[in-house]
Design a protein around this motif. Structure first.
Motif, PDB file in Angstrom:
ATOM      1  N   GLY A 303      -2.595   7.023 -12.201  1.00 21.77           N
ATOM      2  CA  GLY A 303      -3.134   7.674 -11.012  1.00 21.77           C
ATOM      3  C   GLY A 303      -4.260   6.877 -10.381  1.00 21.77           C
ATOM      4  O   GLY A 303      -4.374   6.796  -9.150  1.00 21.77           O
ATOM      5  N   LEU A 304      -5.109   6.274 -11.209  1.00 26.68           N
ATOM      6  CA  LEU A 304      -6.196   5.441 -10.685  1.00 26.68           C
ATOM      7  C   LEU A 304      -5.638   4.217  -9.968  1.00 26.68           C
ATOM      8  O   LEU A 304      -6.161   3.810  -8.917  1.00 26.68           O
ATOM      9  N   ARG A 305      -4.577   3.629 -10.515  1.00 25.42           N
ATOM     10  CA  ARG A 305      -3.955   2.481  -9.844  1.00 25.42           C
ATOM     11  C   ARG A 305      -3.355   2.902  -8.492  1.00 25.42           C
ATOM     12  O   ARG A 305      -3.406   2.140  -7.523  1.00 25.42           O
ATOM     13  N   ASP A 306      -2.773   4.093  -8.439  1.00 26.10           N
ATOM     14  CA  ASP A 306      -2.283   4.605  -7.161  1.00 26.10           C
ATOM     15  C   ASP A 306      -3.427   4.657  -6.150  1.00 26.10           C
ATOM     16  O   ASP A 306      -3.277   4.245  -4.996  1.00 26.10           O
ATOM     17  N   ALA A 307      -4.550   5.212  -6.580  1.00 26.10           N
ATOM     18  CA  ALA A 307      -5.696   5.362  -5.679  1.00 26.10           C
ATOM     19  C   ALA A 307      -6.175   4.014  -5.168  1.00 26.10           C
ATOM     20  O   ALA A 307      -6.482   3.853  -3.976  1.00 26.10           O
ATOM     21  N   ALA A 308      -6.254   3.017  -6.059  1.00 28.73           N
ATOM     22  CA  ALA A 308      -6.712   1.694  -5.656  1.00 28.73           C
ATOM     23  C   ALA A 308      -5.755   1.049  -4.666  1.00 28.73           C
ATOM     24  O   ALA A 308      -6.181   0.385  -3.716  1.00 28.73           O
ATOM     25  N   ASN A 309      -4.453   1.231  -4.875  1.00 28.05           N
ATOM     26  CA  ASN A 309      -3.460   0.656  -3.982  1.00 28.05           C
ATOM     27  C   ASN A 309      -3.496   1.335  -2.613  1.00 28.05           C
ATOM     28  O   ASN A 309      -3.422   0.676  -1.566  1.00 28.05           O
ATOM     29  N   LEU A 310      -3.637   2.651  -2.618  1.00 30.07           N
ATOM     30  CA  LEU A 310      -3.612   3.403  -1.369  1.00 30.07           C
ATOM     31  C   LEU A 310      -4.883   3.243  -0.557  1.00 30.07           C
ATOM     32  O   LEU A 310      -4.838   3.209   0.684  1.00 30.07           O
ATOM     33  N   ALA A 311      -6.026   3.160  -1.228  1.00 26.39           N
ATOM     34  CA  ALA A 311      -7.309   3.230  -0.522  1.00 26.39           C
ATOM     35  C   ALA A 311      -7.443   2.145   0.531  1.00 26.39           C
ATOM     36  O   ALA A 311      -7.769   2.414   1.697  1.00 26.39           O
ATOM     37  N   TRP A 312      -7.188   0.897   0.154  1.00 30.19           N
ATOM     38  CA  TRP A 312      -7.410  -0.179   1.121  1.00 30.19           C
ATOM     39  C   TRP A 312      -6.342  -0.169   2.216  1.00 30.19           C
ATOM     40  O   TRP A 312      -6.615  -0.515   3.370  1.00 30.19           O
ATOM     41  N   ALA A 322      -4.268  -2.395  11.114  1.00 26.61           N
ATOM     42  CA  ALA A 322      -3.016  -2.728  10.446  1.00 26.61           C
ATOM     43  C   ALA A 322      -1.904  -1.801  10.907  1.00 26.61           C
ATOM     44  O   ALA A 322      -2.127  -0.629  11.227  1.00 26.61           O
ATOM     45  N   ASP A 323      -0.705  -2.321  10.924  1.00 29.89           N
ATOM     46  CA  ASP A 323       0.460  -1.501  11.243  1.00 29.89           C
ATOM     47  C   ASP A 323       0.633  -0.451  10.143  1.00 29.89           C
ATOM     48  O   ASP A 323       0.431  -0.730   8.959  1.00 29.89           O
ATOM     49  N   THR A 388       6.859  -7.793  -4.727  1.00 26.66           N
ATOM     50  CA  THR A 388       7.129  -7.618  -3.306  1.00 26.66           C
ATOM     51  C   THR A 388       5.973  -6.867  -2.689  1.00 26.66           C
ATOM     52  O   THR A 388       5.056  -6.437  -3.385  1.00 26.66           O
ATOM     53  N   GLY A 389       5.996  -6.703  -1.372  1.00 34.78           N
ATOM     54  CA  GLY A 389       4.954  -5.945  -0.701  1.00 34.78           C
ATOM     55  C   GLY A 389       3.994  -6.828   0.059  1.00 34.78           C
ATOM     56  O   GLY A 389       4.374  -7.867   0.618  1.00 34.78           O
ATOM     57  N   ALA A 390       2.720  -6.434   0.070  1.00 35.66           N
ATOM     58  CA  ALA A 390       1.700  -7.143   0.833  1.00 35.66           C
ATOM     59  C   ALA A 390       1.154  -8.321   0.028  1.00 35.66           C
ATOM     60  O   ALA A 390      -0.009  -8.344  -0.404  1.00 35.66           O
ATOM     61  N   GLN A 473      -2.182 -15.998   6.926  1.00 30.33           N
ATOM     62  CA  GLN A 473      -1.066 -15.224   6.394  1.00 30.33           C
ATOM     63  C   GLN A 473      -1.480 -13.791   6.074  1.00 30.33           C
ATOM     64  O   GLN A 473      -0.690 -12.854   6.200  1.00 30.33           O
ATOM     65  N   TRP A 474      -2.722 -13.610   5.637  1.00 29.82           N
ATOM     66  CA  TRP A 474      -3.244 -12.267   5.336  1.00 29.82           C
ATOM     67  C   TRP A 474      -3.239 -11.403   6.605  1.00 29.82           C
ATOM     68  O   TRP A 474      -2.726 -10.278   6.599  1.00 29.82           O
ATOM     69  N   HIS A 475      -3.770 -11.924   7.684  1.00 36.56           N
ATOM     70  CA  HIS A 475      -3.808 -11.152   8.913  1.00 36.56           C
ATOM     71  C   HIS A 475      -2.407 -10.869   9.436  1.00 36.56           C
ATOM     72  O   HIS A 475      -2.125  -9.780   9.963  1.00 36.56           O
ATOM     73  N   THR A 476      -1.505 -11.823   9.264  1.00 34.95           N
ATOM     74  CA  THR A 476      -0.127 -11.615   9.670  1.00 34.95           C
ATOM     75  C   THR A 476       0.529 -10.508   8.840  1.00 34.95           C
ATOM     76  O   THR A 476       1.230  -9.633   9.364  1.00 34.95           O
ATOM     77  N   ALA A 477       0.267 -10.528   7.534  1.00 39.02           N
ATOM     78  CA  ALA A 477       0.871  -9.534   6.633  1.00 39.02           C
ATOM     79  C   ALA A 477       0.426  -8.124   6.970  1.00 39.02           C
ATOM     80  O   ALA A 477       1.212  -7.174   6.902  1.00 39.02           O
ATOM     81  N   LEU A 478      -0.836  -7.952   7.336  1.00 41.58           N
ATOM     82  CA  LEU A 478      -1.336  -6.621   7.628  1.00 41.58           C
ATOM     83  C   LEU A 478      -0.684  -6.027   8.873  1.00 41.58           C
ATOM     84  O   LEU A 478      -0.558  -4.808   9.004  1.00 41.58           O
ATOM     85  N   ARG A 479      -0.262  -6.859   9.751  1.00 41.84           N
ATOM     86  CA  ARG A 479       0.300  -6.376  11.003  1.00 41.84           C
ATOM     87  C   ARG A 479       1.806  -6.446  11.046  1.00 41.84           C
ATOM     88  O   ARG A 479       2.427  -6.044  12.026  1.00 41.84           O
ATOM     89  N   ALA A 480       2.401  -6.954   9.976  1.00 42.46           N
ATOM     90  CA  ALA A 480       3.869  -7.061   9.936  1.00 42.46           C
ATOM     91  C   ALA A 480       4.408  -6.638   8.589  1.00 42.46           C
ATOM     92  O   ALA A 480       5.412  -7.130   8.113  1.00 42.46           O
ATOM     93  N   ALA A 481       3.684  -5.715   7.942  1.00 42.67           N
ATOM     94  CA  ALA A 481       4.103  -5.278   6.605  1.00 42.67           C
ATOM     95  C   ALA A 481       5.438  -4.581   6.670  1.00 42.67           C
ATOM     96  O   ALA A 481       6.198  -4.640   5.750  1.00 42.67           O
TER      97      ALA A 481
END
Length: 481
Positions: A303-312, A322-323, A388-390, A473-481
């Motif tokens: 559950g804590l890992r879920d929270a960390a992944n979701l928060a940002w 971000a998209d 996979t993912g961001a 690439q980071w900025h691209t990923a946030l807007r094209a996830a």
């Protein structure tokens, strides 16, 4: 904020929900946590947080308080009915990659109190006690939820709703999301005790693989211990929970006079994963999204890992531009890690839960042979990296977990990096504030033949390589996830 009461509405004020709220508040995201109970459940449930979970609590502002009440042991042993060690995981008290001890035995109400205190500092009015969700409706812009509260019925308008409301999750049910059953369901009696004489209790965490009565015996937070007894076919939960039955079960441990029973409870240990973790503007986290047997101690940690992944990702979606499809990476990133966690717990559980004497003899012989051949693991297997993912697909170390360095004065790297993404390049290692961690960071960069690494806010590696390319690439990923 237009007509929104908050950016993120979290239903459920347990550890997952409050951790998520604290991580969001630390990023400047407005949040409301609706919890139907008026106070913290006073009795312990989860007993363990690993080094990754403690790192998440570090960001949430609760790690030091939790650590102060935690206990540690170096060994996790699986023994047969005769007391022979079948399998042993050593080093649970060492510092793990997360920068905290590998295994931390905790008292859940104390953990929740520390998390709520931290949240109160970051967002004083976020936690709403005695709020029970009546229902919600979502549209293209957000979610409107209705609650029965001590002051009467009210509604909350939010951009996003997160159901962190436990295994029976009304949010999940309202979304008509089904569970995938992973084929493990066993009823156990849990006995939690207060300890008056710790010298008479085991110093290691134990799984007793006795076909006559599979049993767990583990440390908890300061002054507490736990036994778990498998309920055998033909036994009823009511009968095995009586004081006389509990006394009989504890008799072989010779702890009469050394402990006082705090509570007994019957739980059915299950392995299940929700088929969807996101439905438009509603997301699930913690037990609402998945349940794992306790043998690997990963229920609360997951559950804590879920929270960390979701928060940002929620923060980037709300204020970072971000998209919203960035949130579609949540389940694909977390589910493989979660399945590996559950698979390990089921493997341990089946080893413990064998009630056939013949099966136990075969199991013991196989493990004995593996020990002779040097093929028994001395630690649980590592969880898989993000595939996979961001992440920057194809980049060195992409998806791996970035270790938290500790300076000679005990300061931890994350406190320097802050809650956002971090781009660490070789040229910055000689400068403050990275200089105290330079040797460890340089060694990591050398091992991946990289000039820089971009670390996601949840401390997974986006990629390693050229600093400029990583940032682009980071900025691209946030807007094209």
């Amino acid at each position: 904020m237009d007509d929104f009461d908050c950016d993120v509405l979290i239903v459920g004020g347990g550890p997952t929900g409050v951790t998520l709220a604290s991580l969001l508040a630390g990023r400047g995201i407005s949040v409301i946590v609706a919890e139907k109970e008026t106070g913290i459940f006073p009795l312990p449930r989860a007993a363990h947080i690993d080094h990754e979970g403690m790192r998440i609590l570090q960001e949430a502002g609760a790690a030091e308080a939790v650590m102060a009440a935690s206990r540690h042991t170096s060994r996790y042993e699986f023994r047969n009915a005769n007391g022979k060690v079948l399998l042993c995981f050593d080093g649970a008290d060492r510092i793990g990659p997360g920068g905290w001890p590998v295994a931390n035995m905790i008292h859940q109400p104390s953990v929740e109190a520390a998390l709520r205190a931290s949240l109160a500092e970051r967002a004083p009015d976020a936690l709403r006690r005695g709020w029970e969700m009546v229902g919600f409706a979502q549209d293209i812009e957000g979610v409107t939820a209705c609650f029965a509260t001590p002051q009467g019925e009210c509604s909350v308008r939010a951009r996003w709703l997160v159901g962190a409301d436990g295994a029976r999750s009304p949010v999940r049910k309202a979304c008509a999301i089904a569970f995938e059953d992973l084929g493990f369901e066993e009823p156990w009696l849990v006995v939690d005790v207060l300890v008056d004489d710790p010298s008479r209790l085991p110093a290691a965490n134990l799984q007793i693989c006795d076909p006559a009565r599979p049993t767990t015996c583990v440390l908890m937070g300061e002054g507490r211990h736990r036994w778990e007894f498998m309920i055998l076919p033909g036994e009823s939960a009511e009968a095995i929970s009586t004081p006389a039955s509990v006394e009989r079960l504890l008799t072989p441990w010779n702890v009469a006079g050394a402990v006082r029973i705090e509570r007994t409870a019957v739980y059915t240990f299950r392995a299940r994963i929700a088929e969807q973790w996101r439905k438009e503007r509603v997301l699930l986290a913690g037990d609402a999204a998945h349940q794992t047997p306790p043998f690997a101690g990963q229920g609360l940690c997951s559950g804590l890992r879920d929270a960390a992944n979701l928060a940002w990702k929620l923060a980037e979606s709300v204020k970072g531009g971000a998209d919203a499809t960035l949130l579609d990476t949540y389940q694909p990133e977390r589910a493989p890690n979660l399945r590996a966690t559950i698979d390990m717990a089921i493997m341990m559980g089946r080893m413990v839960c064998t009630t056939s004497r013949v099966g136990a003899v075969v199991r013991d012989a196989k493990l004995g042979l593996a020990r002779m051949l040097g093929k028994l693991p001395d630690a649980p297997p590592a969880y898989p990296p993000l595939a996979t993912g961001a992440i920057m697909s194809g980049a060195s170390a992409a998806g791996s977990y970035f270790p938290q360095a500790i300076a000679s004065n005990g300061a931890r790297l994350d406190d320097v990096l802050g809650p956002d993404m971090a781009l660490i390049s070789r040229s910055a290692l000689a400068e403050e504030p990275l200089a105290p961690y330079a040797d460890v960071l340089r060694e990591w960069l050398d091992s991946h033949r990289a000039d820089a690494v971009l670390i996601r806010p949840d401390r997974y590696v986006f990629g390693a390589g050229d600093a400029y390319e990583l940032k682009q690439q980071w900025h691209t990923a946030l807007r094209a996830a």
